[in-house]
Design a protein around this motif. Structure first.
Motif, PDB file in Angstrom:
ATOM      1  N   ARG A 109      17.524  -1.386  23.895  1.00 43.12           N
ATOM      2  CA  ARG A 109      16.391  -0.347  23.939  1.00 43.12           C
ATOM      3  C   ARG A 109      15.219  -1.365  23.778  1.00 43.12           C
ATOM      4  NH1 ARG A 109      17.673   4.718  22.438  1.00 43.12           N
ATOM      5  NH2 ARG A 109      15.617   4.991  21.489  1.00 43.12           N
ATOM      6  N   VAL A 110      14.345  -0.886  24.414  1.00 44.69           N
ATOM      7  CA  VAL A 110      12.831  -1.399  24.437  1.00 44.69           C
ATOM      8  C   VAL A 110      12.142  -1.200  23.090  1.00 44.69           C
ATOM      9  CG1 VAL A 110      10.377  -1.595  25.309  1.00 44.69           C
ATOM     10  CG2 VAL A 110      12.613  -1.563  26.978  1.00 44.69           C
ATOM     11  N   ILE A 111      11.678  -2.304  22.447  1.00 41.11           N
ATOM     12  CA  ILE A 111      10.971  -1.866  21.086  1.00 41.11           C
ATOM     13  C   ILE A 111       9.313  -2.502  21.400  1.00 41.11           C
ATOM     14  CG2 ILE A 111      12.975  -2.608  19.678  1.00 41.11           C
ATOM     15  CD1 ILE A 111      11.654  -5.061  19.043  1.00 41.11           C
ATOM     16  N   ALA A 112       9.169  -3.410  22.303  1.00 40.76           N
ATOM     17  CA  ALA A 112       7.744  -3.508  22.566  1.00 40.76           C
ATOM     18  C   ALA A 112       7.324  -3.984  24.028  1.00 40.76           C
ATOM     19  CB  ALA A 112       7.224  -4.669  21.373  1.00 40.76           C
ATOM     20  N   ILE A 113       6.254  -3.629  24.489  1.00 41.15           N
ATOM     21  CA  ILE A 113       5.862  -4.017  25.819  1.00 41.15           C
ATOM     22  C   ILE A 113       5.262  -5.420  25.586  1.00 41.15           C
ATOM     23  CG2 ILE A 113       4.314  -3.802  27.900  1.00 41.15           C
ATOM     24  CD1 ILE A 113       6.722  -2.243  27.703  1.00 41.15           C
ATOM     25  N   LYS A 233      19.148  -0.052  11.986  1.00 41.68           N
ATOM     26  CA  LYS A 233      18.268  -0.887  11.152  1.00 41.68           C
ATOM     27  C   LYS A 233      16.820  -0.856  11.268  1.00 41.68           C
ATOM     28  CE  LYS A 233      22.046  -4.515  10.738  1.00 41.68           C
ATOM     29  NZ  LYS A 233      22.135  -6.062  10.867  1.00 41.68           N
ATOM     30  N   PRO A 234      16.208   0.478  11.149  1.00 39.39           N
ATOM     31  CA  PRO A 234      14.717   0.566  11.314  1.00 39.39           C
ATOM     32  C   PRO A 234      13.832  -0.186  10.499  1.00 39.39           C
ATOM     33  CG  PRO A 234      15.748   2.339  10.006  1.00 39.39           C
ATOM     34  CD  PRO A 234      17.154   1.373  10.268  1.00 39.39           C
ATOM     35  N   GLU A 235      14.265  -0.714   9.316  1.00 35.35           N
ATOM     36  CA  GLU A 235      13.450  -1.628   8.666  1.00 35.35           C
ATOM     37  C   GLU A 235      13.424  -3.083   9.002  1.00 35.35           C
ATOM     38  OE1 GLU A 235      11.218  -0.746   6.033  1.00 35.35           O
ATOM     39  OE2 GLU A 235      12.184   1.406   6.539  1.00 35.35           O
ATOM     40  N   LEU A 236      14.470  -3.489   9.740  1.00 34.93           N
ATOM     41  CA  LEU A 236      14.510  -4.776  10.349  1.00 34.93           C
ATOM     42  C   LEU A 236      13.481  -4.607  11.568  1.00 34.93           C
ATOM     43  CD1 LEU A 236      15.407  -7.615  10.851  1.00 34.93           C
ATOM     44  CD2 LEU A 236      17.494  -6.808  12.034  1.00 34.93           C
ATOM     45  N   VAL A 237      13.777  -3.637  12.536  1.00 33.22           N
ATOM     46  CA  VAL A 237      12.770  -3.426  13.496  1.00 33.22           C
ATOM     47  C   VAL A 237      11.355  -3.283  13.208  1.00 33.22           C
ATOM     48  CG1 VAL A 237      12.194  -1.610  15.321  1.00 33.22           C
ATOM     49  CG2 VAL A 237      14.508  -2.091  14.711  1.00 33.22           C
ATOM     50  N   LYS A 238      11.182  -2.830  12.236  1.00 33.97           N
ATOM     51  CA  LYS A 238       9.452  -2.622  11.535  1.00 33.97           C
ATOM     52  C   LYS A 238       9.003  -4.059  11.481  1.00 33.97           C
ATOM     53  CE  LYS A 238       9.509   2.094   9.685  1.00 33.97           C
ATOM     54  NZ  LYS A 238       9.474   2.701   8.376  1.00 33.97           N
ATOM     55  N   LYS A 239       9.895  -4.663  10.769  1.00 35.93           N
ATOM     56  CA  LYS A 239       9.382  -6.047  10.413  1.00 35.93           C
ATOM     57  C   LYS A 239       9.439  -6.999  11.761  1.00 35.93           C
ATOM     58  CE  LYS A 239      11.818  -6.668   6.036  1.00 35.93           C
ATOM     59  NZ  LYS A 239      12.994  -7.325   4.968  1.00 35.93           N
ATOM     60  N   VAL A 240      10.029  -6.942  12.612  1.00 39.94           N
ATOM     61  CA  VAL A 240      10.144  -7.598  13.977  1.00 39.94           C
ATOM     62  C   VAL A 240       9.041  -7.030  14.738  1.00 39.94           C
ATOM     63  CG1 VAL A 240      11.266  -7.921  16.316  1.00 39.94           C
ATOM     64  CG2 VAL A 240      12.486  -8.044  14.068  1.00 39.94           C
ATOM     65  N   LEU A 241       8.599  -5.969  14.779  1.00 41.91           N
ATOM     66  CA  LEU A 241       7.473  -5.139  15.239  1.00 41.91           C
ATOM     67  C   LEU A 241       6.251  -5.844  14.758  1.00 41.91           C
ATOM     68  CD1 LEU A 241       8.385  -1.524  16.477  1.00 41.91           C
ATOM     69  CD2 LEU A 241       8.027  -3.489  17.751  1.00 41.91           C
ATOM     70  N   ALA A 242       6.410  -6.046  13.333  1.00 42.39           N
ATOM     71  CA  ALA A 242       4.847  -6.331  12.703  1.00 42.39           C
ATOM     72  C   ALA A 242       4.715  -7.744  13.121  1.00 42.39           C
ATOM     73  CB  ALA A 242       5.345  -6.547  11.230  1.00 42.39           C
ATOM     74  N   VAL A 243       5.730  -8.782  13.499  1.00 40.07           N
ATOM     75  CA  VAL A 243       5.651 -10.063  13.897  1.00 40.07           C
ATOM     76  C   VAL A 243       4.961 -10.147  15.238  1.00 40.07           C
ATOM     77  CG1 VAL A 243       6.595 -12.275  14.504  1.00 40.07           C
ATOM     78  CG2 VAL A 243       7.426 -11.098  12.309  1.00 40.07           C
ATOM     79  N   LEU A 244       5.609  -9.519  16.194  1.00 37.07           N
ATOM     80  CA  LEU A 244       5.364  -9.412  17.394  1.00 37.07           C
ATOM     81  C   LEU A 244       3.806  -8.865  17.781  1.00 37.07           C
ATOM     82  CD1 LEU A 244       8.408  -7.885  19.129  1.00 37.07           C
ATOM     83  CD2 LEU A 244       7.752 -10.235  19.256  1.00 37.07           C
TER      84      LEU A 244
END
Length: 332
Positions: A109-113, A233-244
């Protein structure tokens, strides 16, 4: 084995530098708020578009800031990362545009362009001055890559198909050698490799480029996640997105500095090569990517790619991007 991604030829520059970067990023530190850092396994490719966000996150200590302990793994291409996702060896990875059919087929699944690529060209030897003139000629194509796509787009615009040329399937490094030695008449390939080819064939002809088809057809790269991680794991995804997002904004604000940071991260990557790659890409601020994610622009990019993947035989049908990209999650 799936075809190599458009950047596979640069894999060799990872080497010891990638291992050093991994060690630097993997220190067991506490995250924001003093809580223990959450482990996360991420893949990247050792070029500018594929490694710059990892390099900036390391340089700016963004992992620690957002409570993550990264285990970074370098790969030669996107399909291998998707295999690693499926095996549970990665939580997140990076795909160039040539591998974006994999999330469209449900394998991630794509999380970020990440970026928009403008480095692809159809090049020809001197004397071939139009795409129409490629009929019957030998055309080197790294199959399943954005180089393959740009060739098919250019041929279609000229009223031809891939069957009208003598397609010679080869990896990107072989294209460089074969074009330089005159074994092929034309190729679908990208910068900075074209810069290398020009050293041997300085008067080569550029017949087509990404911008000829933009914005109707765009070539986005992206970060993807393992299906069960993204949904479970929506919270992990949020953390990774914050970094990206934070790293992305640093890069968009100062690409030159991002090149220097990435060269340091990769150790053996030539700065001029990374700079040439960066020049042929577009890096949008996270706020703009968020807006384009929710107004349908990104969906248009992905839908356009899916049409190409259908033509390539990678997808049986054009897939609705909402099936594998949660635009609202990126924009939140």
């Amino acid at each position: 084995m799936s075809p190599l991604s458009r950047r596979a030829v640069l894999a060799g520059i990872a080497g010891l530098g990638a291992t050093t970067a991994l060690a630097a990023c993997g220190d067991d530190q506490s995250g924001s708020g003093g809580s223990a850092s959450e482990p996360v396994k991420l893949g990247y490719i050792a070029d500018f578009t594929g490694a710059s966000l990892m390099a900036i996150a390391d340089d700016k200590k963004l992992w620690d800031k957002h409570g993550l302990k990264p285990d970074l793994k370098v790969f030669t291409n996107g399909p291998l990362q998707v295999q690693a996702l499926g095996a549970g060896d990665l939580d997140f990875g990076y795909l160039g545009p040539g591998a974006m059919w994999l999330p469209a087929s449900g394998k991630a699944r794509v999380i970020a362009i990440n970026s928009l690529g403008f480095a692809d060209r159809v090049i020809a030897k001197p004397g071939i001055t139009s795409v129409a003139a490629l009929k019957g000629k030998k055309v080197g194509v790294p199959e399943g890559t954005s180089g393959d796509m740009i060739v098919r787009l250019a041929l279609r615009r000229a009223g031809l198909s891939i069957d009208d040329v003598e397609k010679v399937t080869m990896d990107a490094s072989t294209v460089v050698t074969a074009f330089g030695s005159g074994q092929i008449d034309a190729a679908g390939i990208w910068y900075p490799l074209i810069g290398t080819i020009k050293k041997r064939v300085p008067d080569l002809i550029e017949l087509a480029k990404n911008e000829d088809f933009y914005p109707d057809i765009s070539f986005p790269s992206a970060y993807v996640g393992r299906n069960d991680v993204v949904t479970g794991k929506p919270e992990l995804v949020k953390k990774v997105l914050a970094v990206l997002r934070a790293a992305n904004d640093e890069r968009a604000a100062d690409v030159d500095r991002a090149v220097e940071v990435t060269a340091k991260f990769l150790k053996s990557a030539p700065v001029d090569q990374l700079r040439a790659e960066a020049t042929n890409a577009r890096f949008l601020p996270s706020a703009e990517l968020a807006a384009k994610s929710t107004d349908g622009t990104v969906a248009g990019w992905l839908t356009g790619l899916n049409g190409l993947f259908k033509d390539l035989g990678k997808l049986p049908n054009v897939v609705d991007p909402s099936a594998y990209y949660d635009a609202a999650a990126y924009a939140s």
